[in-house]
Design a protein around this motif. Structure first.
Motif, mmCIF file in Angstrom:
data_model
loop_
_atom_site.group_PDB
_atom_site.id
_atom_site.type_symbol
_atom_site.label_atom_id
_atom_site.label_comp_id
_atom_site.label_asym_id
_atom_site.label_seq_id
_atom_site.Cartn_x
_atom_site.Cartn_y
_atom_site.Cartn_z
ATOM 1 N N ARG A 71 -2.928 -56.054 -26.170
ATOM 2 C CA ARG A 71 -4.344 -55.690 -26.375
ATOM 3 C C ARG A 71 -4.594 -54.251 -25.984
ATOM 4 O O ARG A 71 -5.356 -53.542 -26.656
ATOM 5 C CB ARG A 71 -5.234 -56.647 -25.590
ATOM 6 N N ASN A 72 -3.965 -53.801 -24.909
ATOM 7 C CA ASN A 72 -4.119 -52.397 -24.512
ATOM 8 C C ASN A 72 -3.511 -51.455 -25.541
ATOM 9 O O ASN A 72 -4.072 -50.390 -25.820
ATOM 10 C CB ASN A 72 -3.498 -52.158 -23.129
ATOM 11 N N MET A 73 -2.358 -51.820 -26.094
ATOM 12 C CA MET A 73 -1.743 -50.991 -27.145
ATOM 13 C C MET A 73 -2.660 -50.899 -28.358
ATOM 14 O O MET A 73 -2.843 -49.810 -28.925
ATOM 15 C CB MET A 73 -0.389 -51.560 -27.556
ATOM 16 N N LEU A 74 -3.227 -52.050 -28.755
ATOM 17 C CA LEU A 74 -4.140 -52.042 -29.904
ATOM 18 C C LEU A 74 -5.378 -51.197 -29.594
ATOM 19 O O LEU A 74 -5.837 -50.425 -30.439
ATOM 20 C CB LEU A 74 -4.565 -53.469 -30.261
ATOM 21 N N LYS A 75 -5.912 -51.365 -28.411
ATOM 22 C CA LYS A 75 -7.101 -50.596 -28.012
ATOM 23 C C LYS A 75 -6.813 -49.102 -28.076
ATOM 24 O O LYS A 75 -7.614 -48.327 -28.615
ATOM 25 C CB LYS A 75 -7.524 -51.002 -26.599
ATOM 26 N N GLU A 76 -5.655 -48.700 -27.579
ATOM 27 C CA GLU A 76 -5.292 -47.284 -27.588
ATOM 28 C C GLU A 76 -5.138 -46.769 -29.024
ATOM 29 O O GLU A 76 -5.602 -45.685 -29.367
ATOM 30 C CB GLU A 76 -3.994 -47.083 -26.800
ATOM 31 N N GLN A 77 -4.493 -47.567 -29.883
ATOM 32 C CA GLN A 77 -4.280 -47.156 -31.269
ATOM 33 C C GLN A 77 -5.581 -47.095 -32.053
ATOM 34 O O GLN A 77 -5.694 -46.329 -33.015
ATOM 35 C CB GLN A 77 -3.319 -48.123 -31.963
ATOM 36 N N LEU A 78 -6.564 -47.897 -31.662
ATOM 37 C CA LEU A 78 -7.798 -48.001 -32.443
ATOM 38 C C LEU A 78 -8.979 -47.223 -31.855
ATOM 39 O O LEU A 78 -10.086 -47.316 -32.370
ATOM 40 C CB LEU A 78 -8.176 -49.480 -32.607
ATOM 41 N N LYS A 79 -8.754 -46.432 -30.801
ATOM 42 C CA LYS A 79 -9.847 -45.677 -30.176
ATOM 43 C C LYS A 79 -10.577 -44.775 -31.173
ATOM 44 O O LYS A 79 -11.795 -44.789 -31.262
ATOM 45 C CB LYS A 79 -9.305 -44.810 -29.033
ATOM 46 N N THR A 80 -9.827 -43.985 -31.908
ATOM 47 C CA THR A 80 -10.428 -43.040 -32.853
ATOM 48 C C THR A 80 -11.181 -43.784 -33.946
ATOM 49 O O THR A 80 -12.303 -43.410 -34.302
ATOM 50 C CB THR A 80 -9.339 -42.141 -33.468
ATOM 51 N N TYR A 81 -10.569 -44.828 -34.468
ATOM 52 C CA TYR A 81 -11.206 -45.640 -35.508
ATOM 53 C C TYR A 81 -12.516 -46.248 -34.988
ATOM 54 O O TYR A 81 -13.542 -46.204 -35.669
ATOM 55 C CB TYR A 81 -10.248 -46.737 -35.972
ATOM 56 N N ALA A 82 -12.503 -46.762 -33.775
ATOM 57 C CA ALA A 82 -13.707 -47.352 -33.189
ATOM 58 C C ALA A 82 -14.794 -46.298 -33.021
ATOM 59 O O ALA A 82 -15.981 -46.564 -33.277
ATOM 60 C CB ALA A 82 -13.378 -48.009 -31.848
ATOM 61 N N ALA A 83 -14.417 -45.089 -32.625
ATOM 62 C CA ALA A 83 -15.393 -44.010 -32.449
ATOM 63 C C ALA A 83 -16.047 -43.641 -33.781
ATOM 64 O O ALA A 83 -17.255 -43.373 -33.829
ATOM 65 C CB ALA A 83 -14.719 -42.788 -31.832
ATOM 66 N N THR A 84 -15.269 -43.651 -34.883
ATOM 67 C CA THR A 84 -15.847 -43.324 -36.190
ATOM 68 C C THR A 84 -16.849 -44.390 -36.639
ATOM 69 O O THR A 84 -17.715 -44.111 -37.447
ATOM 70 C CB THR A 84 -14.771 -43.179 -37.282
ATOM 71 N N LEU A 85 -16.704 -45.607 -36.094
ATOM 72 C CA LEU A 85 -17.650 -46.680 -36.417
ATOM 73 C C LEU A 85 -18.841 -46.712 -35.467
ATOM 74 O O LEU A 85 -19.714 -47.552 -35.583
ATOM 75 C CB LEU A 85 -16.946 -48.044 -36.410
ATOM 76 N N GLY A 86 -18.838 -45.789 -34.493
ATOM 77 C CA GLY A 86 -19.965 -45.697 -33.573
ATOM 78 C C GLY A 86 -19.778 -46.448 -32.266
ATOM 79 O O GLY A 86 -20.696 -46.504 -31.455
ATOM 80 N N PHE A 87 -18.621 -47.009 -32.036
ATOM 81 C CA PHE A 87 -18.365 -47.704 -30.780
ATOM 82 C C PHE A 87 -17.987 -46.692 -29.705
ATOM 83 O O PHE A 87 -17.281 -45.729 -29.978
ATOM 84 C CB PHE A 87 -17.232 -48.736 -30.926
ATOM 85 N N GLN A 88 -18.469 -46.924 -28.501
ATOM 86 C CA GLN A 88 -18.157 -46.046 -27.395
ATOM 87 C C GLN A 88 -17.577 -46.864 -26.255
ATOM 88 O O GLN A 88 -17.995 -48.001 -26.029
ATOM 89 C CB GLN A 88 -19.399 -45.323 -26.906
#
Length: 196
Positions: free
Chosen positions: A174-191
């Motif tokens: 889950r941490n690996m996925l979270k790290e890989q998806l940080k930028t993608y989440a930010a583009t969707l407005g997640f902080q």
């Protein structure tokens, strides 16, 4: 399940296979696809799993967790197949190479599996790619826990590892996925609220 009166061993085996094993075919295919990312390899893996399940059906206790039993067989078939492939040189289908491009205006139909399309549409390309990029040991615990809804104890039984290792791998995956998806989440407005 108790053997029904006047039921032969063969009839019992077929009843168990049809009532307990066959309803799990979609879940098995999804797991197989996420391990291989190939429709044909996933189909082969599921077919081999069902062949082994029927062959060893007498070692299965009717009425127990058929899904976990089948997933364990699938996992073992996958590992054994992976070991065989890693020891063999890459193979090329000569007929495919010889015929490639020989047909004028060839229209190649692309076969798509609806369950794969639905999964990819649900998760999105970025999430699917992040999941694919995980090492197999981490990918399988994520799939079994977060997609297939197995309990930690069941995952430990399927994979053949201690429950503490399941928890550890799941946390790290889950941490690996979270790290890989940080930028993608930010583009969707997640902080990340914890970062502040």
């Amino acid at each position: 399940m108790v053997m029904m009166a006047n039921e032969t061993q063969r009839e019992r085996q077929l009843r168990i296979f049809n009532t307990e094993f066959m309803p799990e075919i979609d879940a098995l295919y999804n797991f197989a696809y996420h391990l291989t990312y190939s429709e044909s390899d996933a189909n082969d893996l599921v077919q081999e799993t069902y062949l082994k399940a029927f062959r060893f059906i007498d070692s299965y206790r009717a009425g127990t967790n058929a899904k976990a039993w089948l997933f364990r067989i699938l996992k073992n078939v996958f590992i054994n197949d992976y070991r065989k492939r890693s020891k063999q040189p890459n193979r090329v289908d000569l007929d495919e190479v010889a015929n490639y491009g020989n047909e004028e205006n060839a229209n190649y139909a692309v076969y798509t599996d609806l369950s794969v399309e639905m999964y990819n549409a649900m998760l999105g390309d970025e999430v699917t790619m992040a999941l694919e990029a995980l090492p197999v040991d981490f990918k399988e615990v994520i799939i079994l826990c977060d997609i297939e809804d197995f309990k930690y104890e069941e995952i430990a039984e399927i994979i053949g590892i201690p429950i503490g290792t399941v928890r550890s791998r799941l946390h790290r995956a889950r941490n690996m996925l979270k790290e890989q998806l940080k930028t993608y989440a930010a583009t969707l407005g997640f902080q990340d609220k914890r970062a502040k």
